[in-house]
Design an enzyme around this catalytic site. Structure first.
Site, PDB file in Angstrom:
ATOM      1  N   LYS A 216       0.851  -1.213  -0.110  1.00  0.00           N
ATOM      2  CA  LYS A 216       0.006  -0.115  -0.088  1.00  0.00           C
ATOM      3  C   LYS A 216       0.745   1.400   0.114  1.00  0.00           C
ATOM      4  O   LYS A 216       1.433   1.588   0.806  1.00  0.00           O
ATOM      5  CB  LYS A 216      -0.608   0.192   1.229  1.00  0.00           C
ATOM      6  CG  LYS A 216      -1.868   1.281   1.020  1.00  0.00           C
ATOM      7  CD  LYS A 216      -2.321   1.894   2.513  1.00  0.00           C
ATOM      8  CE  LYS A 216      -1.608   3.055   2.908  1.00  0.00           C
ATOM      9  NZ  LYS A 216      -1.648   4.191   2.055  1.00  0.00           N
TER      10      LYS A 216
ATOM     11  N   GLU B  57       8.567  16.766  15.418  1.00  0.00           N
ATOM     12  CA  GLU B  57       8.941  16.629  14.026  1.00  0.00           C
ATOM     13  C   GLU B  57       8.100  17.394  13.238  1.00  0.00           C
ATOM     14  O   GLU B  57       6.919  17.309  13.135  1.00  0.00           O
ATOM     15  CB  GLU B  57       8.715  15.343  13.595  1.00  0.00           C
ATOM     16  CG  GLU B  57       9.302  14.951  12.250  1.00  0.00           C
ATOM     17  CD  GLU B  57       9.175  13.465  11.645  1.00  0.00           C
ATOM     18  OE1 GLU B  57       8.404  12.747  11.970  1.00  0.00           O
ATOM     19  OE2 GLU B  57      10.293  12.920  10.985  1.00  0.00           O
TER      20      GLU B  57
ATOM     21  N   GLU C  47       9.846   2.323  11.007  1.00  0.00           N
ATOM     22  CA  GLU C  47      10.683   3.225  10.876  1.00  0.00           C
ATOM     23  C   GLU C  47      10.067   4.613  10.710  1.00  0.00           C
ATOM     24  O   GLU C  47       9.326   4.809   9.886  1.00  0.00           O
ATOM     25  CB  GLU C  47      11.338   2.828   9.297  1.00  0.00           C
ATOM     26  CG  GLU C  47      12.965   3.797   9.489  1.00  0.00           C
ATOM     27  CD  GLU C  47      12.997   4.954   9.234  1.00  0.00           C
ATOM     28  OE1 GLU C  47      13.070   5.873  10.030  1.00  0.00           O
ATOM     29  OE2 GLU C  47      12.905   5.559   7.880  1.00  0.00           O
TER      30      GLU C  47
ATOM     31  N   CYS D 252      12.734  11.861   6.789  1.00  0.00           N
ATOM     32  CA  CYS D 252      13.033  11.615   8.182  1.00  0.00           C
ATOM     33  C   CYS D 252      14.325  11.728   8.660  1.00  0.00           C
ATOM     34  O   CYS D 252      14.414  11.654   9.830  1.00  0.00           O
ATOM     35  CB  CYS D 252      12.212   9.958   8.479  1.00  0.00           C
ATOM     36  SG  CYS D 252      13.096   8.908   7.490  1.00  0.00           S
TER      37      CYS D 252
HETATM   38  C1  UN1 Z   1      13.350   8.935   4.656  1.00  0.00           C
HETATM   39  O1  UN1 Z   1      13.617  10.147   4.726  1.00  0.00           O
HETATM   40  O2  UN1 Z   1      12.714   8.249   5.079  1.00  0.00           O
HETATM   41  O3  UN1 Z   1      19.238   8.927   4.338  1.00  0.00           O
HETATM   42  C2  UN1 Z   1      14.365   8.192   4.289  1.00  0.00           C
HETATM   43  C3  UN1 Z   1      18.755   9.452   3.468  1.00  0.00           C
HETATM   44  C4  UN1 Z   1      17.912   8.979   2.631  1.00  0.00           C
HETATM   45  C5  UN1 Z   1      16.799   8.143   2.778  1.00  0.00           C
HETATM   46  C6  UN1 Z   1      15.904   8.943   3.653  1.00  0.00           C
HETATM   47  N1  UN1 Z   1      18.801   7.979   1.719  1.00  0.00           N
HETATM   48  O4  UN1 Z   1      18.717  10.776   3.583  1.00  0.00           O
END
Ligand code: UN1
Length: 495
Positions: free
Chosen positions: A175, A385, A250, A284
């Protein structure tokens, strides 16, 4: 007429059973419809899980090196279509072309890594306690994997999950986020072209509360891999507990970059601009806090403000654009609301702070790169965040003070320290509480073949990427073979 897209269930492209659909628009120009997609529900998920379960019985028996061959083809196909995929992705979620190319490249790298892993997937043989007895433990596939992914890395993150899942012999119900269904659909098409058998991967479009919840609650889904917000991750964790599913989460981050008084300031400046405003702050791993040593504070801030003002907002498809739009209206509203929070809390707004207007920006969800100074650890803009182009600046008197501030968060994904002092660098590597620490590099830019994930409320202890993701998508099965021809009792009275 907008192009219409479908779910892919049991090897067939189909509408949602309800017949409902949702629209996906370009965030840099909301008048442009990318397509319409099925607004699916529980009944569509049920079909997909049934198909994936049946497919698992055959797929699990295909030798892993044969599954590798498909992964290699997948990588080749993605590499051939890299530019087209990158453009499609920028149009769908807004980040600049250089970044969407990088996003596709992470997927290609993940495919080739998986191709290699099919010839490893190492198990262990261990000496038995008993004579004439053989003991080993090997990786086996688990079953049906639910894969729920966000919009900020529409290609990379699905590949991080689906490729290792499938290479390990599992089948998938996927999804994707409602903001990036087109990229996800193309990825499924490419997987089919590479030779993944029908029903091994199924895609069901729609909302989290309908499709996502149905996947997590389904008794015949064995594991769930989710990337997204901490709030949703906690809910998934609770819902999955009903059926004791294995869950990989995550989640959020409040990543910080420390700049020490001995740092190369130009390098640290490039790092923070890239980490805070790359992907419009929607990673993230984004740098959302900057912790400056008192001694370089004034100098660094004037350099930073100057460069931030020069960043060019615009359509990510246009050459020269540094920062694209927020992904949608609600994301920009969130950013705007945090600007208000920062002001009310008494932080000083030094750059940006408003939805961006001007040439080519009036029909997109643009927001100016924004910096707050005089931020204290207790403020919400230092703790929560935001997932947008806002950077909160804090001060520190020493390395210990800076690390204490960096660790003062419920999250623990990425982190960065700029220093030329090797002793300080190693102290930081040891004491920072995060899944990833960079020395003299930005908080973003993790490589696909190393473990990726965070501590504290960023996750639940699993790692994606590299060899570690295979721990999530396989089960250890231990086998003893007794060739003594008699009953041998372990641990009792054999000696
Ligand atoms: C994300 O923002 O969920 O390390 C992943 C990084 C990327 C992956 C980010 N390679 O910023």
């Amino acid at each position: 007429m907008a192009q219409k897209f479908q779910n892919f269930i049991n090897g067939k492209w189909v509408d949602a059973k309800s017949g409902r659909a949702f629209e996906n628009r370009n965030p840099a120009n909301w008048e442009e419809v990318v397509g319409t997609f099925p607004k699916s529900g529980k009944e569509d998920v049920d079909e997909a899980v049934k198909a994936a379960r049946a497919a698992f019985e055959k797929w699990r028996l295909v030798p892993a090196p044969a599954r590798s061959d498909i992964m290699r083809k997948l990588g080749d196909l993605m590499a051939r279509r890299k530019e087209e995929l990158a453009r499609e992705m920028t149009r769908e979620m807004g980040k600049v072309l250089a970044e969407t190319r990088g996003d596709v490249q992470e997927g290609i790298d993940t495919a080739y890594y998986a191709a290699g892993e099919g010839r490893r997937l190492f198990g262990k043989t261990v000496p038995s306690e008993l004579p004439n007895k053989f003991a080993m433990s090997m990786r086996v596939p688990i079953g049906v994997a639910g894969v729920i992914t966000p919009w900020n890395f529409p290609m990379a993150i699905p590949t991080w999950k689906i490729f290792p899942a499938v290479l390990s012999g599992n089948t998938v119900v996927f999804k994707p986020a409602q903001d990036t269904p087109k990229t996800a659909t193309t990825l499924v098409e490419i997987m089919m072209e590479a030779g993944i058998p029908e029903a091994v991967v199924n895609i069901v479009h729609g909302g989290g509360s309908e499709v996502g919840t149905a996947i997590v609650g389904h008794p015949d889904v064995d594991l769930v891999s989710f990337t997204g917000s901490t709030v949703v991750g906690k809910q998934i964790s609770k819902d999955a507990a009903e059926t004791l599913k294995r869950v990989s989460l995550e989640l959020g981050g409040k990543n910080a970059q420390i700049v020490m008084d001995d740092a190369d300031l130009d390098l640290a400046l490039d790092g923070v601009l890239w980490g805070a405003f790359g992907t419009t702050g929607q990673r993230c791993t984004a740098t959302s806090r900057l912790i400056l040593h008192d001694k370089i504070y004034e100098k660094f801030m004037s350099m930073l403000v100057d460069r931030t003002k020069k960043l060019k907002l615009g359509d990510g498809l246009k050459a020269g654009t540094d920062v694209g739009p927020c992904v949608n209206e609600s994301q920009r509203k969130t950013v705007e609301s945090y600007v208000e929070v920062g002001k009310k809390e008494g932080a000083t707004l030094v750059v940006g702070g408003a939805a961006a207007k001007g040439d080519g920006l009036s029909k997109g969800w643009f927001h100016e790169p924004t910096i707050f100074t005089d931020v204290t650890p207790a403020m919400r803009i230092a703790k929560e965040e935001i997932f947008g182009p806002i950077l909160s600046v804090l001060r520190a008197k020493s390395l210990e003070d800076a690390i204490r501030t960096l660790n003062n968060t419920i999250y623990g994904l990425s982190s960065s320290v700029y220093t030329r002092d090797v002793n300080k660098a190693f102290t930081a590597m040891r004491d920072i509480q995060a899944g990833i620490t960079y020395i003299n590099a930005s908080t973003i830019g993790a490589e696909a073949h190393l473990p990726f994930g965070g501590v504290k409320q960023t996750g639940n202890g699993h790692r994606e990427g590299g060899w570690t993701v295979y721990d999530f998508f396989t089960e250890w099965k231990t086998v003893y073979v007794d060739y003594s021809g008699k009953l041998q009792r372990a641990q009792i009275d054999n000696y």
